[in-house]
Scaffold this active site. Structure first.
Site, mmCIF file in Angstrom:
data_model
loop_
_atom_site.group_PDB
_atom_site.id
_atom_site.type_symbol
_atom_site.label_atom_id
_atom_site.label_comp_id
_atom_site.label_asym_id
_atom_site.label_seq_id
_atom_site.Cartn_x
_atom_site.Cartn_y
_atom_site.Cartn_z
ATOM 1 N N ARG A 2 -33.563 9.226 2.549
ATOM 2 C CA ARG A 2 -32.439 10.274 3.377
ATOM 3 C C ARG A 2 -33.348 11.144 3.954
ATOM 4 O O ARG A 2 -33.680 12.078 3.102
ATOM 5 C CB ARG A 2 -31.531 10.771 2.267
ATOM 6 C CG ARG A 2 -30.454 9.865 1.810
ATOM 7 C CD ARG A 2 -29.982 10.479 0.554
ATOM 8 N NE ARG A 2 -30.691 10.310 -0.526
ATOM 9 C CZ ARG A 2 -30.669 11.368 -1.203
ATOM 10 N NH1 ARG A 2 -30.267 12.552 -1.234
ATOM 11 N NH2 ARG A 2 -31.306 11.146 -2.567
ATOM 12 N N ARG A 6 -31.581 15.302 8.539
ATOM 13 C CA ARG A 6 -30.967 16.464 7.548
ATOM 14 C C ARG A 6 -31.346 17.789 8.038
ATOM 15 O O ARG A 6 -30.763 18.564 8.199
ATOM 16 C CB ARG A 6 -31.085 16.174 6.317
ATOM 17 C CG ARG A 6 -30.327 15.071 5.866
ATOM 18 C CD ARG A 6 -29.831 14.925 4.556
ATOM 19 N NE ARG A 6 -30.998 14.998 3.430
ATOM 20 C CZ ARG A 6 -30.689 15.490 2.132
ATOM 21 N NH1 ARG A 6 -29.569 15.411 1.632
ATOM 22 N NH2 ARG A 6 -31.658 15.219 1.284
ATOM 23 N N ARG A 15 -23.480 14.673 14.099
ATOM 24 C CA ARG A 15 -22.938 14.144 12.850
ATOM 25 C C ARG A 15 -21.447 13.849 12.648
ATOM 26 O O ARG A 15 -20.907 12.824 12.201
ATOM 27 C CB ARG A 15 -23.899 14.435 11.642
ATOM 28 C CG ARG A 15 -23.144 14.530 10.226
ATOM 29 C CD ARG A 15 -23.508 13.061 9.531
ATOM 30 N NE ARG A 15 -23.125 13.424 7.891
ATOM 31 C CZ ARG A 15 -21.858 13.317 7.629
ATOM 32 N NH1 ARG A 15 -21.056 13.073 8.432
ATOM 33 N NH2 ARG A 15 -21.717 13.344 6.281
ATOM 34 N N ASP A 51 -26.902 3.614 4.815
ATOM 35 C CA ASP A 51 -26.977 4.128 3.376
ATOM 36 C C ASP A 51 -27.043 2.813 2.337
ATOM 37 O O ASP A 51 -26.852 2.027 2.729
ATOM 38 C CB ASP A 51 -25.715 4.958 3.018
ATOM 39 C CG ASP A 51 -26.213 5.912 1.796
ATOM 40 O OD1 ASP A 51 -26.914 7.062 1.886
ATOM 41 O OD2 ASP A 51 -25.776 5.449 0.519
ATOM 42 N N TYR A 126 -24.637 3.900 -9.658
ATOM 43 C CA TYR A 126 -23.385 4.483 -8.862
ATOM 44 C C TYR A 126 -21.972 3.793 -9.240
ATOM 45 O O TYR A 126 -20.965 4.622 -9.377
ATOM 46 C CB TYR A 126 -23.572 4.635 -7.579
ATOM 47 C CG TYR A 126 -24.537 5.633 -7.001
ATOM 48 C CD1 TYR A 126 -24.462 6.981 -7.291
ATOM 49 C CD2 TYR A 126 -25.665 5.149 -6.442
ATOM 50 C CE1 TYR A 126 -25.501 7.986 -6.776
ATOM 51 C CE2 TYR A 126 -26.882 5.976 -6.006
ATOM 52 C CZ TYR A 126 -26.615 7.446 -6.202
ATOM 53 O OH TYR A 126 -27.292 8.223 -5.777
HETATM 54 O O1 CP3 Z 1 -32.130 9.821 6.179
HETATM 55 C C1 CP3 Z 1 -32.036 8.922 7.064
HETATM 56 O O2 CP3 Z 1 -31.297 9.054 8.311
HETATM 57 C C2 CP3 Z 1 -32.227 7.596 6.567
HETATM 58 C C3 CP3 Z 1 -31.037 6.712 6.475
HETATM 59 C C4 CP3 Z 1 -30.652 6.849 5.102
HETATM 60 C C5 CP3 Z 1 -29.737 7.580 4.360
HETATM 61 N N1 CP3 Z 1 -29.429 6.990 3.072
HETATM 62 C C6 CP3 Z 1 -28.563 8.225 5.080
HETATM 63 C C7 CP3 Z 1 -27.953 9.524 4.364
HETATM 64 C C8 CP3 Z 1 -31.289 6.152 3.901
HETATM 65 C C9 CP3 Z 1 -32.701 5.200 3.835
HETATM 66 C C10 CP3 Z 1 -30.691 6.300 2.762
HETATM 67 C C11 CP3 Z 1 -30.850 6.050 1.181
HETATM 68 C C12 CP3 Z 1 -30.175 6.397 0.146
HETATM 69 N N2 CP3 Z 1 -28.980 6.792 0.033
HETATM 70 C C13 CP3 Z 1 -30.887 6.285 -1.144
HETATM 71 C C14 CP3 Z 1 -32.308 5.935 -1.440
HETATM 72 C C15 CP3 Z 1 -33.306 6.819 -0.668
HETATM 73 C C16 CP3 Z 1 -33.503 8.227 -1.500
HETATM 74 O O3 CP3 Z 1 -33.080 9.202 -0.968
HETATM 75 O O4 CP3 Z 1 -33.661 8.356 -2.762
HETATM 76 C C17 CP3 Z 1 -30.036 6.821 -1.953
HETATM 77 C C18 CP3 Z 1 -30.230 7.167 -3.482
HETATM 78 C C19 CP3 Z 1 -28.740 7.144 -1.306
HETATM 79 C C20 CP3 Z 1 -27.190 7.760 -1.835
HETATM 80 C C21 CP3 Z 1 -27.049 8.838 -1.351
HETATM 81 N N3 CP3 Z 1 -26.456 9.064 0.119
HETATM 82 C C22 CP3 Z 1 -27.107 10.316 -1.641
HETATM 83 C C23 CP3 Z 1 -27.577 10.574 -3.200
HETATM 84 C C24 CP3 Z 1 -26.686 11.367 -0.734
HETATM 85 C C25 CP3 Z 1 -26.711 12.722 -0.837
HETATM 86 C C26 CP3 Z 1 -25.635 13.444 -0.528
HETATM 87 C C27 CP3 Z 1 -25.753 14.867 -0.019
HETATM 88 O O5 CP3 Z 1 -25.045 15.127 0.850
HETATM 89 O O6 CP3 Z 1 -26.883 15.400 -0.286
HETATM 90 C C28 CP3 Z 1 -26.363 10.511 0.595
HETATM 91 C C29 CP3 Z 1 -26.082 10.886 1.780
HETATM 92 C C30 CP3 Z 1 -26.911 10.670 3.113
HETATM 93 N N4 CP3 Z 1 -27.191 9.402 3.204
HETATM 94 C C31 CP3 Z 1 -27.445 11.650 3.722
HETATM 95 C C32 CP3 Z 1 -28.067 10.769 4.693
HETATM 96 C C33 CP3 Z 1 -28.771 11.515 5.947
HETATM 97 C C34 CP3 Z 1 -27.269 13.206 3.680
HETATM 98 C C35 CP3 Z 1 -26.553 13.976 4.811
HETATM 99 C C36 CP3 Z 1 -25.151 13.396 5.518
HETATM 100 O O7 CP3 Z 1 -24.232 13.083 4.540
HETATM 101 O O8 CP3 Z 1 -25.013 13.701 6.597
#
Ligand code: CP3
Length: 326
Positions: A2, A6, A15, A51, A126
């Protein structure tokens, strides 16, 4: 990781509010968001904007992603009957928006697109915990008290990951990454017994697909050898382990990806420049025919990161590219 959007104001602008799952389900928006960091930073590959929870969400398990929290599950997985809530994924019917996004991107991108899926363990954590966890108490309880159900759950999630990855590759993606972000919560013995078989199954399904496979986890220093044995060409390394030390823990020929500390990048260019040079030096070259190095952060970009610092990171890494030096 991720990471892409961001830190970018242009990401926050388009977004939209609410769950990220809505943005992912809009192919034009997801395409644009995937392209933004490629445009801004000039990185050498793009990772699909989706995701790891997209497939379980799409088959109706009842998952959402809360901003600032992460994946949450209304009714967590607790018993054998819950396996019926994990029916097989039909990518064309369940996630047509993902496939449309991939096709759009393959037509537009100047660089390769990386497909991805969550590894069975990290997705299971999860589904079982219901939200992000520090202790994985429910996850570990299931693996240690009902092995048969644990392996059935892992198998269902492996099949979901395989179906999702295959559909992304069929739509034109040219590499894949398996995210087992939280595998570092496990001892080597538990990882080997309860997790390695299902991740090996996922990666093995693409052994002959002709695409590079990357296998990533955080806090996995004690697991690198086992993770490498699951079959990927490249193993992800976080900042806790210097790349030259990680190199000694994987077989010859296995590549490493990483491992700049995202918190240092968030602190600005001053501390970041020497940290980048250190990563390049430790990952460096290909001594004795050992596997190469894919420069990356050790985990995702922090939202407060100044995009200009990331621009300079990419510039500095490119200036050190072996083919540029030669
Ligand atoms: O960043 C990108 O644009 C790449 C796409 C991507 C996302 N999630 C989008 C996302 C990828 C490759 C993921 C994988 C993902 N999702 C993982 C594995 C990689 C890692 O970072 O360890 C995990 C564990 C997740 C589960 C997840 N999704 C979490 C823990 C969160 C964080 C919540 C937060 O708001 O901090 C997400 C949300 C998420 N998925 C965001 C993004 C860009 C955060 C921003 C948003 O919600 O717009």
């Amino acid at each position: 990781m991720r990471q892409a959007g961001r830190s970018l104001p242009e990401y926050r602008e388009i977004r939209g509010a609410g769950t990220i799952l809505r943005a992912i389900a809009d192919p034009d928006l997801a395409t644009e968001i995937t392209l933004q960091p490629v445009r801004r930073y000039g990185v050498d590959a793009a990772i699909l904007y989706s995701d790891i929870m997209t497939p379980v969400h799409a088959i109706g398990f009842g998952v959402d992603i809360e901003p600032g929290v992460g994946p949450v599950v209304a009714q967590p997985f607790t018993r054998r009957e819950d396996l019926t809530r994990l029916r097989p994924l039909d990518p064309e019917a369940d996630t047509p928006y993902v496939l449309e996004t991939v096709r759009n991107l393959v037509a537009e991108l100047p660089v390769p697109l990386i497909a991805f899926a969550g590894a069975p363990f990290t997705v299971a954590s999860y589904l079982l915990e219901g939200r992000p966890s520090r202790t994985y108490v429910r996850t570990k309880a299931l693996m240690h008290t009902d092995e048969a159900l644990w392996f059935d759950l892992m198998d269902a999630l492996a099949d979901l990951a395989i179906a999702s990855l295959r559909s992304q590759l069929d739509a034109g993606a040219s590499a894949l990454q398996l995210f087992d972000s939280w595998a570092g919560a496990l001892s080597p013995a538990d990882y080997e017994r309860f997790v390695l078989p299902s991740s090996t199954k996922v990666l093995g399904a693409f052994a002959d697909a002709g695409v590079p496979r990357i296998h990533f986890g955080v806090n996995t220093a004690e697991l690198y050898g086992l993770i490498a044995s699951a079959g990927a060409e490249v193993v992800g390394v976080d900042w806790r382990t210097p790349l030259d030390a990680a190199r000694t823990r994987v077989p010859e020929g296995v590549g490493l990806q990483g491992n700049l500390d995202p918190a240092i990048v968030a602190a600005g260019w001053g501390p970041t420049e020497p940290a980048v040079l250190d990563v390049l030096r430790r990952g460096g070259g290909n001594p004795g025919g050992r596997g190469g190095h894919v420069f990356n952060l050790g985990h995702g970009v922090m939202p407060e990161t100044d995009p200009e610092t990331l621009e300079r990171v990419v510039e500095l890494v490119h200036a050190h590219r072996p083919d540029v030096q030669a």
